[in-house]
Design a protein around this motif. Structure first.
Motif, PDB file in Angstrom:
ATOM      1  N   GLY A 192      22.252  -7.610   1.563  1.00 35.39           N
ATOM      2  CA  GLY A 192      22.762  -8.377   2.686  1.00 35.39           C
ATOM      3  C   GLY A 192      22.044  -9.710   2.842  1.00 35.39           C
ATOM      4  N   LEU A 193      22.738 -10.658   3.466  1.00 31.70           N
ATOM      5  CA  LEU A 193      22.208 -12.005   3.645  1.00 31.70           C
ATOM      6  C   LEU A 193      20.969 -12.023   4.533  1.00 31.70           C
ATOM      7  N   SER A 194      20.931 -11.135   5.520  1.00 28.57           N
ATOM      8  CA  SER A 194      19.790 -11.095   6.435  1.00 28.57           C
ATOM      9  C   SER A 194      18.505 -10.738   5.702  1.00 28.57           C
ATOM     10  N   VAL A 195      18.597  -9.795   4.762  1.00 28.34           N
ATOM     11  CA  VAL A 195      17.421  -9.392   3.991  1.00 28.34           C
ATOM     12  C   VAL A 195      16.914 -10.566   3.163  1.00 28.34           C
ATOM     13  N   ALA A 196      17.846 -11.284   2.520  1.00 26.90           N
ATOM     14  CA  ALA A 196      17.466 -12.451   1.713  1.00 26.90           C
ATOM     15  C   ALA A 196      16.809 -13.520   2.576  1.00 26.90           C
ATOM     16  N   SER A 197      17.355 -13.739   3.765  1.00 25.72           N
ATOM     17  CA  SER A 197      16.815 -14.755   4.671  1.00 25.72           C
ATOM     18  C   SER A 197      15.415 -14.386   5.136  1.00 25.72           C
ATOM     19  N   VAL A 198      15.230 -13.126   5.543  1.00 25.12           N
ATOM     20  CA  VAL A 198      13.924 -12.676   6.021  1.00 25.12           C
ATOM     21  C   VAL A 198      12.889 -12.742   4.896  1.00 25.12           C
ATOM     22  N   ALA A 199      13.271 -12.270   3.701  1.00 29.07           N
ATOM     23  CA  ALA A 199      12.337 -12.270   2.569  1.00 29.07           C
ATOM     24  C   ALA A 199      11.904 -13.686   2.218  1.00 29.07           C
ATOM     25  N   THR A 200      12.847 -14.634   2.287  1.00 30.56           N
ATOM     26  CA  THR A 200      12.537 -16.019   1.948  1.00 30.56           C
ATOM     27  C   THR A 200      11.613 -16.654   2.968  1.00 30.56           C
ATOM     28  N   LYS A 201      11.930 -16.509   4.245  1.00 29.54           N
ATOM     29  CA  LYS A 201      11.175 -17.198   5.291  1.00 29.54           C
ATOM     30  C   LYS A 201       9.859 -16.503   5.631  1.00 29.54           C
ATOM     31  N   MET A 202       9.786 -15.178   5.437  1.00 33.76           N
ATOM     32  CA  MET A 202       8.527 -14.483   5.688  1.00 33.76           C
ATOM     33  C   MET A 202       7.478 -14.855   4.643  1.00 33.76           C
ATOM     34  N   SER A 203       7.937 -15.418   3.523  1.00 32.20           N
ATOM     35  CA  SER A 203       7.010 -15.819   2.462  1.00 32.20           C
ATOM     36  C   SER A 203       6.082 -16.937   2.911  1.00 32.20           C
ATOM     37  N   VAL A 204       6.327 -17.495   4.094  1.00 31.20           N
ATOM     38  CA  VAL A 204       5.479 -18.564   4.624  1.00 31.20           C
ATOM     39  C   VAL A 204       4.028 -18.116   4.746  1.00 31.20           C
ATOM     40  N   VAL A 205       3.808 -16.803   4.858  1.00 30.40           N
ATOM     41  CA  VAL A 205       2.426 -16.312   4.993  1.00 30.40           C
ATOM     42  C   VAL A 205       1.586 -16.651   3.760  1.00 30.40           C
ATOM     43  N   ILE A 206       2.223 -16.747   2.592  1.00 26.59           N
ATOM     44  CA  ILE A 206       1.477 -17.023   1.353  1.00 26.59           C
ATOM     45  C   ILE A 206       0.884 -18.435   1.354  1.00 26.59           C
ATOM     46  N   PRO A 207       1.691 -19.500   1.544  1.00 24.44           N
ATOM     47  CA  PRO A 207       1.088 -20.840   1.583  1.00 24.44           C
ATOM     48  C   PRO A 207       0.197 -21.062   2.795  1.00 24.44           C
ATOM     49  N   VAL A 208       0.490 -20.372   3.915  1.00 23.12           N
ATOM     50  CA  VAL A 208      -0.349 -20.519   5.106  1.00 23.12           C
ATOM     51  C   VAL A 208      -1.749 -19.975   4.846  1.00 23.12           C
ATOM     52  N   ILE A 209      -1.820 -18.751   4.306  1.00 27.38           N
ATOM     53  CA  ILE A 209      -3.118 -18.149   3.981  1.00 27.38           C
ATOM     54  C   ILE A 209      -3.847 -18.985   2.926  1.00 27.38           C
ATOM     55  N   PHE A 210      -3.106 -19.465   1.939  1.00 26.52           N
ATOM     56  CA  PHE A 210      -3.681 -20.297   0.885  1.00 26.52           C
ATOM     57  C   PHE A 210      -4.256 -21.576   1.468  1.00 26.52           C
ATOM     58  N   GLY A 211      -3.507 -22.201   2.375  1.00 28.29           N
ATOM     59  CA  GLY A 211      -3.967 -23.442   2.997  1.00 28.29           C
ATOM     60  C   GLY A 211      -5.218 -23.251   3.829  1.00 28.29           C
ATOM     61  N   ILE A 212      -5.287 -22.131   4.540  1.00 29.24           N
ATOM     62  CA  ILE A 212      -6.444 -21.868   5.391  1.00 29.24           C
ATOM     63  C   ILE A 212      -7.705 -21.639   4.563  1.00 29.24           C
ATOM     64  N   TYR A 213      -7.574 -20.891   3.474  1.00 31.94           N
ATOM     65  CA  TYR A 213      -8.751 -20.539   2.675  1.00 31.94           C
ATOM     66  C   TYR A 213      -9.124 -21.603   1.648  1.00 31.94           C
ATOM     67  N   VAL A 214      -8.129 -22.246   1.033  1.00 32.36           N
ATOM     68  CA  VAL A 214      -8.419 -23.211  -0.035  1.00 32.36           C
ATOM     69  C   VAL A 214      -8.695 -24.605   0.521  1.00 32.36           C
ATOM     70  N   TYR A 215      -7.881 -25.031   1.509  1.00 27.96           N
ATOM     71  CA  TYR A 215      -8.027 -26.386   2.042  1.00 27.96           C
ATOM     72  C   TYR A 215      -8.810 -26.411   3.344  1.00 27.96           C
ATOM     73  N   ASP A 216      -9.307 -25.248   3.767  1.00 29.94           N
ATOM     74  CA  ASP A 216     -10.130 -25.135   4.977  1.00 29.94           C
ATOM     75  C   ASP A 216      -9.413 -25.716   6.189  1.00 29.94           C
ATOM     76  N   GLU A 217      -8.138 -25.352   6.345  1.00 27.68           N
ATOM     77  CA  GLU A 217      -7.352 -25.840   7.471  1.00 27.68           C
ATOM     78  C   GLU A 217      -7.701 -25.066   8.742  1.00 27.68           C
ATOM     79  N   SER A 218      -7.356 -25.630   9.885  1.00 25.31           N
ATOM     80  CA  SER A 218      -7.738 -25.064  11.180  1.00 25.31           C
ATOM     81  C   SER A 218      -7.127 -23.686  11.397  1.00 25.31           C
ATOM     82  N   THR A 219      -7.886 -22.833  12.103  1.00 22.59           N
ATOM     83  CA  THR A 219      -7.415 -21.468  12.362  1.00 22.59           C
ATOM     84  C   THR A 219      -7.660 -21.087  13.820  1.00 22.59           C
ATOM     85  N   GLY A 220      -7.300 -21.983  14.718  1.00 22.94           N
ATOM     86  CA  GLY A 220      -7.490 -21.688  16.136  1.00 22.94           C
ATOM     87  C   GLY A 220      -6.610 -20.539  16.591  1.00 22.94           C
TER      88      GLY A 220
END
Length: 254
Positions: free
Chosen positions: A54-82
């Motif tokens: 279903g389209l909803s599963v594809a949409s959720v899987a795609t947009k939930m992937s944001v956690v990967i670059p967010v975690i990467f940015g916080i740990y690699v680029y030392d971005e803010s974590t307030g």
């Protein structure tokens, strides 16, 4: 057609003349090849997920992937974590699910999760790689040529696949696909170009950009479906829209 259009658009907007040898020798060339392969592979896997789960599963899987670059940015680029920002990111994930769930959604764990997981992982790797290459390898005026190279690689792979299908007589040609691909190519190129420009902005963090970008896409898609396609939004969808707006405010104002 989508990738071919995006490729030529990138070349036409580049301030640098097209020089194949210089492109091949660029520090970002192999990264662009990898991204081009991922672009078309994940695009096709998303189609499979939409058909099977279903389209909803594809949409959720795609947009939930944001956690990967967010975690990467916080740990690699030392971005803010307030606390406010982290709370906004968590709300963004909830918003994605709430807006994506439709009355006849097929989001269930009993289905094969391999392809949804591949969409989740691939989309996250794409966003993370784009930020990494932009930070360490792309020069100030190199975004158009870099983007064009990504789409050019994806176009070559797509042409090879279509050629094989043509030989096997599995290809059904539709002229409307040319028009649709042309329009999609313009939008596709613009989305990558301005994403790279945003990532290059000194005052913006990648964890903020990817969170706001993903949740805003889901929110606006739901509203466009309501206005243009007369889709009915459930109470969960409207709650998701509200949560999406709140998460964007929390993340951007953090």
């Amino acid at each position: 057609m989508n990738y071919i259009t995006a490729f030529f658009l990138g070349l036409s907007l580049s301030s640098k003349p097209f020089n194949l040898s210089e492109i091949v020798e660029s520090s970002w060339f192999y990264g662009a090849i990898g991204l081009g392969m991922l672009f078309i592979i994940i695009f096709n896997i998303m189609a499979i997920v939409s058909q099977r789960n279903g389209l909803s599963v594809a949409s959720v899987a795609t947009k939930m992937s944001v956690v990967i670059p967010v975690i990467f940015g916080i740990y690699v680029y030392d971005e803010s974590t307030g606390l406010q920002k982290l709370f906004g990111i968590i709300l963004a994930l909830f918003a994605v699910v709430l807006v994506s769930i439709k009355p006849k959604s097929n989001i269930r764990l009993k289905h094969n999760l391999l392809f949804p997981f591949l969409v989740f992982l691939g989309s996250g790797v794409i966003d993370t790689s784009i930020k990494y290459l932009e930070t360490f390898y792309i020069e100030d005026n190199g975004i158009p040529l870099f983007s064009a190279t990504i789409f050019g690689c994806a176009a070559i792979i797509g042409i090879i696949i279509l050629t094989i299908k043509k030989i096997k007589r599995q290809l059904k040609f539709n002229r409307l696909s040319l028009l649709g691909g042309f329009v999609l190519g313009i939008v596709n190129y613009a989305s990558i170009y301005y994403l790279l420009k945003a990532l290059d902005h000194e005052s913006l963090e990648s964890s903020t950009i990817f969170t706001v970008n993903n949740v805003a896409i889901v929110m606006l898609s739901g509203l466009v479906g309501l206005i243009l396609f007369k889709e009915k939004l459930s109470s969960k969808n409207w709650l998701g829209v509200g949560v999406a707006i709140l998460s964007i405010l929390l993340v951007t104002l953090a």
